[in-house]
Design an enzyme around this catalytic site. Structure first.
Site, PDB file in Angstrom:
ATOM      1  N   ASP A  65      40.936  83.777  75.955  1.00 14.40           N
ATOM      2  CA  ASP A  65      40.442  84.439  77.156  1.00 14.40           C
ATOM      3  C   ASP A  65      39.122  85.162  76.946  1.00 14.40           C
ATOM      4  OD1 ASP A  65      42.017  86.132  75.471  1.00 14.40           O
ATOM      5  OD2 ASP A  65      42.052  87.649  77.049  1.00 14.40           O
ATOM      6  N   GLU A 119      44.648  87.801  75.622  1.00 15.67           N
ATOM      7  CA  GLU A 119      44.715  88.812  74.561  1.00 15.67           C
ATOM      8  C   GLU A 119      44.114  90.132  75.031  1.00 15.67           C
ATOM      9  OE1 GLU A 119      43.749  91.497  71.556  1.00 15.67           O
ATOM     10  OE2 GLU A 119      42.142  90.412  72.570  1.00 15.67           O
TER      11      GLU A 119
END
Length: 403
Positions: A86, A143
């Site tokens: 991400d 994350e």
């Protein structure tokens, strides 16, 4: 062996750079990594690695079986390698060709590079499955603040893909290019969020005696929080309490004492005992100060990411793989603890493993590099092959010749 491996994997440099730039150019934030997951799934499938999609919404797991027979008495081992996918909600200020095309979104932490390095290792290992046992490639979403690792675990990650150990890696600006650093035990801090709302009656700014003023306990509380660190946490340990948000009153009414003041902040610690202590003492200090000023305090403490704790055995194996990759002179097995947090810690609560840092180069002090989570940051393409080679050497250390 490592030098030959690095030379061999240089053939993938252009391909890996192109993948990294493509992912960087099209950043996707938590649980929206659909395009990135498609790239990962397509590459793994192209290389003959079976995949599973959907854990943690957008997670991808590839599984590769080694071609060697098991020669130990312990049975076939399985290990997992994890990369995060991400990006951050941040406006990029770089001007290179692969800068983000999405306003307000940017790969400012290097997850584009982490994903690419693990893909590079997956390609090499798929072409050279010279190991015994099973290897899982975990491509994890979210994350950055949304605990994608925890969500994947809750979705059955380790039930569907059992493993004996799990490993992670993160780039580190300021650490020399291609160097590696790690430590056994606590390496990154727990990350918790707290909120205190002080309430009084408020009143007219010209007549404060006619009410109770919550700005007074709020101001005293902000100062007093540092006494928790200085007088309650052992000097042998490290912990941090920081205030990140304050809200009270109306800008257009400076002559009005607000009836409430909201303060939010973060607490960082490395041990369960210190984590408990910070949670308890913040409440006690807030409520005590509020009472002394005739006000009340409402308190909430949210435990977000646990401390990241490396297992000793797996740390030694990771350090060995790093030395095989770049030589012992470029490895550090006793790096200082970091007060940042990482949701890979959730995986390390479930399985023994280790999390290592790879140098992104430059110096923070002289401005020759930009730190993560800043708008001018970029992952260093020079370490793509180095990081991929580390993963391959780690598999060889765990499941192959170097075991």
């Amino acid at each position: 062996m490592s030098k030959d491996l690095l030379k061999e994997m240089q053939a993938h440099r252009e391909e890996l750079t192109a993948i990294r730039h493509d992912i960087h150019k099209h950043p996707e934030t938590a649980f929206e990594e659909n395009r990135t997951a498609d790239i990962v799934a397509a590459r793994l499938t192209e290389w003959g690695i079976p995949i599973h999609r959907g854990l943690g919404k957008t997670g991808v797991v590839g599984t590769l079986k080694g071609k060697r027979p098991n020669t130990s008495n312990m049975g076939q081992r399985a290990i997992a390698l994890r990369a995060d996918m991400d990006a951050l909600n941040l406006q990029e200020k770089n001007s290179f060709a692969h800068k983000s095309v999405h306003d307000g979104k940017m790969h400012a932490c290097g997850h584009d590079g982490h994903t690419t390095m693990l893909l590079g290792a997956a390609k090499h290992l798929a072409q050279n499955p010279d190991f015994a046992g099973t290897l899982h490639f975990i491509f994890q979403p979210a994350e950055e603040g949304e605990a994608g690792a925890r969500v994947m675990i809750e979705d059955g990650l380790f039930e569907k893909f059992p493993c004996d150990a799990v490993y992670g890696m993160h780039n580190m600006p300021g650490l020399p290019t291609g160097h590696f650093a790690i430590r056994p035990g606590p390496m990154m801090a727990a990350s918790d969020t707290w909120t205190v709302t002080f309430r009084g009656t408020g009143g007219h700014g010209a007549m404060p005696q006619m009410g109770t003023d919550p700005t007074q306990p709020a101001a005293n509380f902000i100062t007093a929080t540092q006494g928790i660190i200085g007088r309650n946490v052992s000097p042998q340990n490290a912990a941090v309490i920081s205030v990140g948000h304050i809200a009270a009153g109306a800008y257009g009414s400076p002559n009005v004492i607000p009836s409430e003041v909201l303060i939010r902040g973060t607490a960082r610690s490395y041990t369960p005992a210190d984590r408990d202590l910070l949670e308890r003492r913040l409440a006690e200090v807030a409520q005590g100060i509020a009472q002394a000023h005739g006000c009340s305090a409402e308190y909430h403490y949210l435990r977000r990411y646990p401390p990241l704790v490396n297992a000793s055995e797996q740390t030694a194996l990771a350090l060995k793989a790093a030395a095989l990759t770049v030589g012992e002179a470029k490895t550090d097995g006793d790096v200082e603890k970091l007060t940042g947090a990482e949701d890979f810690a959730f995986m390390l609560e479930q399985k023994p493993g280790a999390y290592i840092l790879i140098g992104n180069g430059g110096s923070i002090e002289d401005g020759s590099c930009h730190y993560v989570h800043t708008p001018h940051y970029d992952f260093n393409d020079q370490i793509l092959v180095t990081g991929a080679a580390y993963w391959v050497n780690l598999v060889n250390v765990e499941l192959g010749d170097a075991a």
